[in-house]
Design a protein around this motif. Sequence first.
Motif, short mmCIF file in Angstrom:
data_model
loop_
_atom_site.label_atom_id
_atom_site.label_comp_id
_atom_site.label_asym_id
_atom_site.label_seq_id
_atom_site.Cartn_x
_atom_site.Cartn_y
_atom_site.Cartn_z
N THR A 115 -11.93 -24.16 -10.67
CA THR A 115 -12.95 -25.13 -10.56
C THR A 115 -13.39 -25.82 -11.76
O THR A 115 -13.62 -25.06 -12.84
N ASP A 148 -11.75 -28.80 -7.42
CA ASP A 148 -10.89 -27.40 -6.94
C ASP A 148 -9.51 -27.31 -7.15
O ASP A 148 -8.81 -28.08 -6.42
N ASN A 171 -14.39 -31.06 -4.52
CA ASN A 171 -15.18 -30.34 -3.84
C ASN A 171 -16.34 -30.81 -3.58
O ASN A 171 -17.40 -30.28 -2.87
#
Length: 141
Positions: free
Chosen positions: A25, A30, A67
């Motif tokens: 991350t 991600d 994300n």
Amino acid sequence: MTLLKHIVFILILFSFNSNAEQKLTKGNWDIHYIAFPSSFIQPEIAKQYQLQRSKYLSIINISVLDNSNDDKAQNVYVSGKAETLLGQSSELDFVKVTEGEATYYLAQLNYHDREVYKFTIDIQQGERTETINFTQMFYVD
């Protein structure tokens, strides 16, 4: 079977052999990565995506998801290199593959049995650049 289903199967297969998730991350990204023998891909899938199958050839797969936005696939530029422990370096030529809402960046790399490669992958979107590093040992099946 689509490339997505094959890659999911390969990720599941490798997850049983490894405790570490192959994801990093970086901020709202991600970054998923995997390197595996191209012989794992079915011949019809390899043909469809113009991938070569060989017990001496790997596939490096990178995907980037946001994300903070329902894991939406990101349109990025991916480049990188692979280096052996002896210092021999190979540039990776990534090709973008889109299947529905999924986007993958694929490259291929020749290897020898029990050869270890250190990967340095750069992911760029506009002014933003993120770099990931990972190591992979390849076996001839």
